[in-house]
Write a protein that holds these residues in place. Structure first.
Motif, short mmCIF file in Angstrom:
data_model
loop_
_atom_site.label_atom_id
_atom_site.label_comp_id
_atom_site.label_asym_id
_atom_site.label_seq_id
_atom_site.Cartn_x
_atom_site.Cartn_y
_atom_site.Cartn_z
N ARG A 311 0.82 -1.23 0.00
CA ARG A 311 0.00 0.00 0.00
C ARG A 311 0.85 1.27 0.00
N GLY A 312 1.93 1.23 -0.76
CA GLY A 312 2.84 2.38 -0.80
C GLY A 312 2.23 3.61 -1.42
N SER A 313 1.25 3.45 -2.31
CA SER A 313 0.63 4.61 -2.95
C SER A 313 -0.55 5.14 -2.16
N GLN A 314 -0.82 4.57 -1.00
CA GLN A 314 -1.92 5.05 -0.16
C GLN A 314 -1.37 5.82 1.03
N GLN A 315 -2.22 6.61 1.65
CA GLN A 315 -1.77 7.42 2.77
C GLN A 315 -1.37 6.55 3.96
N GLN A 316 -2.06 5.43 4.13
CA GLN A 316 -1.71 4.50 5.20
C GLN A 316 -0.99 3.30 4.59
N ASN A 317 0.34 3.27 4.70
CA ASN A 317 1.10 2.13 4.18
C ASN A 317 0.94 0.93 5.10
N ALA A 318 1.21 -0.24 4.55
CA ALA A 318 1.14 -1.46 5.37
C ALA A 318 2.30 -1.43 6.37
N PRO A 319 2.02 -1.47 7.69
CA PRO A 319 3.11 -1.47 8.68
C PRO A 319 3.96 -2.73 8.53
N VAL A 320 5.27 -2.56 8.64
CA VAL A 320 6.19 -3.69 8.50
C VAL A 320 5.88 -4.77 9.53
N ALA A 321 5.54 -4.36 10.74
CA ALA A 321 5.24 -5.34 11.80
C ALA A 321 4.05 -6.22 11.39
N ASP A 322 3.03 -5.59 10.80
CA ASP A 322 1.85 -6.35 10.37
C ASP A 322 2.20 -7.33 9.26
N VAL A 323 3.01 -6.86 8.30
CA VAL A 323 3.38 -7.73 7.18
C VAL A 323 4.18 -8.93 7.69
N LEU A 324 5.12 -8.67 8.60
CA LEU A 324 5.90 -9.76 9.16
C LEU A 324 5.01 -10.74 9.91
N GLY A 325 4.04 -10.20 10.65
CA GLY A 325 3.11 -11.08 11.37
C GLY A 325 2.33 -11.97 10.42
N THR A 326 1.86 -11.37 9.30
CA THR A 326 1.12 -12.14 8.31
C THR A 326 1.99 -13.23 7.70
N PHE A 327 3.22 -12.87 7.34
CA PHE A 327 4.12 -13.85 6.75
C PHE A 327 4.45 -14.98 7.73
N LEU A 328 4.66 -14.63 9.01
CA LEU A 328 4.98 -15.66 10.01
C LEU A 328 3.81 -16.63 10.18
#
Length: 958
Positions: A311-328
């Motif tokens: 979500r880099g083109s949106q005002q609220q980007n995906a937090p790295v912590a959330d992405v890592l949690g999803t991947f884990l």
């Protein structure tokens, strides 16, 4: 309109949504009636909603908090965050979100367009429900869920995730036989209705239940399941993640990029993780390319693929912590086993991937900072990144830029979607579609999809729908594919200044945009202008078009982004703001154009100016831009002409006429007669409408001068006489001098030298009164010509010497060259051929140095005649033919005919009487057509002489 709350929805879109492909003739009227009814209903409910008319449609303005869809999405996101720290609270939040629903989305809607949007909403609800059940299963609530899951499976029997959840809930409740029966019933249904076997995950779950795999339970093997405690992780099904979106069946083009990415990512044995970064503007096909490459490499990375939209083109980007949690969680780590800190999550993520061959796809990344924690630590894995920014800070990454598609690839893409026969049947219309979409893949897919959905539409009808730029973005929407939405994601993610700059750049009309334009529209410092524009380049909303003569970058829009920019401009900027920005831009064009004239002529000579405000550049930047003033005018020709039209359209008359007459500096030197006429007629219309008498007089005088240049006396005279009368009424001495000079030239060319001399002397007095040195030098040179015609060579040379001193005083090399040209003619007529050749050669060097092509033709003409007198016939013929070719290349047929008269003389001296007579007769016919009396008589004399020569030659032969 609620689906696009606070955004403009076009009337055409509303008609499509309500009636689809067969709207009634009264559709627009019915939409207006419905809008009125909706406004009355909105007034009766507590939510503060208001429908506002905004071209090209309507906008429903409402607080997002009053939208149940927004509240639902907000709570789902909140639950996603909570899932990392408090699973029970996450489940409760999801249940609260699901309670907002009262049946299918948009219940009762029959529109095909709305059905697609409703399906997306229903899918979001289903995903939230399934996620909620996953969390509740991990909390040990399997017994409570059996009843609900049984109902859900009965209503949606083909959803394998729900069926798997029911099997797991039954198994954990000690009902293995029932769990296996649920699988068998699902398999029978899939095979019977679809001819498909259950998916891999469901098959593995069945196998695990058959084998009594203890990892499916929430407690130690062999013991009855118990509720999970905070320090106990929730075991996963250990199914490798395959998270890629579906590949595109009709993927077309970019073969070189696909090959480069595959070759780079297939390399194994390196210790570093190979990373490919795919960049490009919105809608260029970055995601399609990334997913296509990832699918082609699936066998190279057999242990799965991780995928996440950052979500880099949106005002609220995906937090790295959330992405890592999803991947884990995707890698088998659930619940409390997922570490709390980002650093610990990074360490666990890299440890899990250390010995695996996995592909990670990260879409829409905003920066290197966002992506660095997500890069695996070993060379066995690989990463594909898409971004609208250049991520040059990733060491060793392969940078690939996706550009718009060339016409051949664009046509191939359309043909794949709608069929090659339809493209072949309308090749011109198909080609026009590729140009109107600018080769942007997203836009091409939308056009093709709309044509595929409407086989009765011709390609030409689609071209007509896209012709009006104001509505082009409305047409480029089909289902979930929307060009405007794609651009809006980038736009909304930028800072306020960058967004406003993009809006105001919509004022630009030319093909390219100079660097200073940004400073002018924002009324800011020019030293920061390039930085502002480069922000838009980094966001892929602007392209670099090249480097100008001053070493500054030039920029350009993709056509669809220009349309988007103008939409945002109309939406966000009021008329006062737009006019103020436009005045600054036009003020800078005028400032630069008049400064270019000053540097060519040594001052504001032979030119009238108005009182329009100037927006000035710093002196050092001005010097760099105008090192070669004529070259700058040439380079900016299209922009300057567009600025004239723009000024007229917006009623900025003073800058309009001022800029127009200033541009004659370029038009006259390079013989751009069409531009001369078009700009002046446009400005004259604006001046008449505004009643600007001085501007009208200046423009008519300049138009008269143009007709004189083109040897059109009948068109020139009324304009010049009317201009003189208006200048006289205004008491404008300088204007009267300019008009008198031009009228004198007209009289001279029509064979009235006495009348011409009288007018020239009146003009000379006027120029001297206002201090116009170049005007004075011009008139002295013209008076010298009259002296030359009377064979008063000493008087002529004296006047030319005076004019030359004035020209050198101004520092204008162009005026100096013009006076020297006359001086060379004086030497020629007084039979001083050697000096005439020296002066002519010097003039030729000067005009070539100034890139003055018209001056070059005059210099070559004079030298050709001089060479003839000095019996250098080869040089003479070559110079005269070249001079005539130049005149013809600038559409000056009359000038070319005058030169060929002299060429006829040279050929006759050499004995080629036949060709000489042919040239003279053609020239005479043209002079008669253009009413050039003096030259008609001259041609007649030459022809008579040639006839005598021919007779003498025939007698000699006898």
């Amino acid at each position: 309109m609620l689906l696009q709350a606070n955004h403009i929805v076009s009337t055409e879109h509303l008609i499509d949504a309500v009636w689809g492909e067969d709207p009634p003739p009264s559709a627009r009227g019915q939409v207006q009636i419905c809008i009125s009814a909706l406004r009355r209903l909105l007034a009766l409910i507590p939510a503060k909603g208001e429908i506002i008319r905004r071209s090209p449609g309507y906008c429903l303005q409402i607080s997002l908090e009053d939208l149940d869809s927004y509240r639902f999405e907000t709570m789902v996101r909140e639950a996603d965050h909570l899932a990392q720290v408090d699973a029970a609270e996450a489940a409760a939040t999801l249940r609260q979100a699901l309670s907002l629903w009262r049946g299918p989305a948009l219940g009762g809607a029959v529109s095909r367009l709305l059905e697609g949007k409703a399906l997306r909403l229903d899918e979001a609800r289903q995903a939230a429900l399934e996620c909620c059940i996953d969390i509740e299963l991990s909390l040990g609530r399997h017994r409570e869920l059996v009843g609900e899951l049984t109902d859900l499976v009965e209503h949606t029997p083909l959803r394998e995730r729900l069926r798997g959840q029911l099997m797991l809930a039954l198994h954990r409740s000690g009902r293995q036989a029932d769990a296996l029966e649920v699988y068998r019933m699902g398999r029978a249904l899939l095979v019977g209705e679809l001819g498909l076997e259950p998916g891999e995950k469901l098959q593995r779950l069945e196998a695990a239940i058959l084998q009594g795999d203890d990892s499916l339970l929430l407690a130690d093997a062999g013991r009855e399941a118990v509720t999970l405690t905070p320090d106990q992780p929730a075991p996963s099904l250990r199914i490798p993640p395959h998270q890629l979106p579906a590949d595109i069946q009709d993927f077309t083009g970019h073969d070189d990029l696909v090959d480069a990415a595959e070759e780079f990512l297939r390399v194994s044995g390196n210790t570093a993780t190979p990373v490919v970064v795919i960049t490009g503007k919105a809608g260029a096909g970055k995601s399609c390319l990334a997913v296509h490459v990832a699918h082609r490499l699936a066998k190279v990375f057999p242990e799965g693929q991780l995928y996440r939209d950052m979500r880099g083109s949106q005002q609220q980007n995906a937090p790295v912590a959330d992405v890592l949690g999803t991947f884990l969680r995707s890698l088998g780590i659930h619940g409390p086993a997922v570490p709390g800190s980002v650093e610990e999550r990074i360490a666990m993520y890299r440890s899990l991937l250390a010995d695996k061959r996995m592909l990670v796809v990260l879409e829409d990344v905003v920066s290197e900072t966002q992506v660095m924690p997500l890069l695996p630590g070993s060379g066995g894995c690989a990463v594909i990144i898409t971004s609208r920014a250049r991520l040059t800070g990733l060491p060793g990454a392969l940078q690939l830029e996706v550009d718009v598609m060339e016409e051949a690839s664009s046509l191939a893409l359309i043909a794949k979607v709608i069929g090659a026969d339809r493209v072949a049947a309308e090749p011109n219309a198909a080609s026009a579609l590729t140009h109107m979409t600018g080769g942007l893949p997203l836009a091409l897919r939308i056009v093709a999809a709309r044509l595929a959905a409407r086989p009765h539409w011709s390609l030409a009808s689609m071209v007509r729908r896209l012709t009006d730029e104001r509505y082009r973005l409305d047409e480029l929407a089909h289902g979930e594919m929307v060009v405007r939405k794609s651009l809006s994601l980038t736009y909304d993610g930028m800072g306020e200044t960058a967004r406003r700059l993009l809006d105001l750049l919509g004022l630009a009309e030319g093909e390219t945009i100079p660097y200073w334009f940004a400073a002018a529209v924002l009324d800011g410092e020019t030293y920061r202008a390039m930085d502002r524009l480069e922000e838009l380049v980094d966001a892929r909303l602007l392209d670099v078009a090249g480097i100008d003569g001053g070493g500054y970058p030039r920029y350009k829009f993709h056509g669809l982004i220009r349309a988007f920019s103008r939409e945002r401009l109309d939406e966000h900027e009021d008329d006062t703001g737009k006019t103020a920005a436009l005045e600054r831009v036009l003020g800078c064009w005028l400032h630069l154009a008049e400064e270019a004239h000053r540097r060519l002529y040594g001052g504001d000579y032979t030119l009238l100016h108005g009182d329009a405000p100037r927006w000035r550049l710093p002196e050092d930047q001005l010097d760099r831009l105008l090192t070669r003033p004529l070259d700058w005018l040439e380079q900016e020709r299209a922009n300057l002409c567009a600025a004239v039209v723009l000024a007229g359209e917006h009623g900025l008359v003073e800058v309009c006429w001022d800029l127009t007459v200033t541009l004659v500096t370029l038009f006259e030197t390079r013989s751009y007669f069409e531009d001369w006429q078009d700009t002046h007629e446009s400005a004259l219309s604006a001046a008449r409408l505004a009643g600007n008498e001085r501007g009208m007089a200046a423009l008519m005088c300049s138009l008269g001068s143009m007709h004189l240049n083109q040897q059109r006396p009948a068109l020139a005279r009324p304009l010049l006489e009317l201009a003189f009368t208006r200048f006289q009424e205004l008491g404008e001495t300088h204007g009267m001098a300019l008009a008198l000079r031009n009228l004198a030239m007209l009289e001279y060319r029509q064979g009235s030298p006495d009348r011409a001399e009288h007018l020239y002397r009146q003009a000379l007095t006027g120029f001297q009164q206002v201090g116009d040195l170049v005007g004075e030098a011009h008139v002295l040179a013209k008076l010298a010509q009259i002296e030359l015609d009377g064979r008063r060579y000493a008087e002529a040379e004296a006047q030319l010497g005076h004019a030359l001193n004035i020209a050198r005083q101004t520092g204008s090399l162009r005026v100096e060259a013009q006076v020297m040209h006359k001086l060379g003619k004086a030497h020629l007529l007084s039979a001083n051929y050697k000096q005439a050749e020296e002066v002519g050669s010097a003039v030729l060097r000067m005009v070539r140095e100034n890139s003055d092509i018209i001056g070059e033709s005059y210099a070559l003409h004079s030298l050709g005649v001089v060479y003839g007198h000095r019996r250098k016939f080869d040089l003479s013929e070559r110079a005269l033919r070249h001079a005539a070719e130049i005149r013809e290349s600038v559409m000056d047929d009359l000038g070319a005919a005058q030169i060929r008269l002299d060429l006829a003389r040279v050929l006759a001296v050499q004995g080629d009487v036949v060709q000489a007579r042919e040239l003279a007769e053609k020239a005479q016919a043209l002079f008669q057509e253009r009413e050039a009396t003096q030259w008609t008589r001259e041609a007649g004399r030459i022809i008579a002489d040639l006839v005598v020569r021919e007779r003498s030659g025939r007698l000699a032969e006898r």
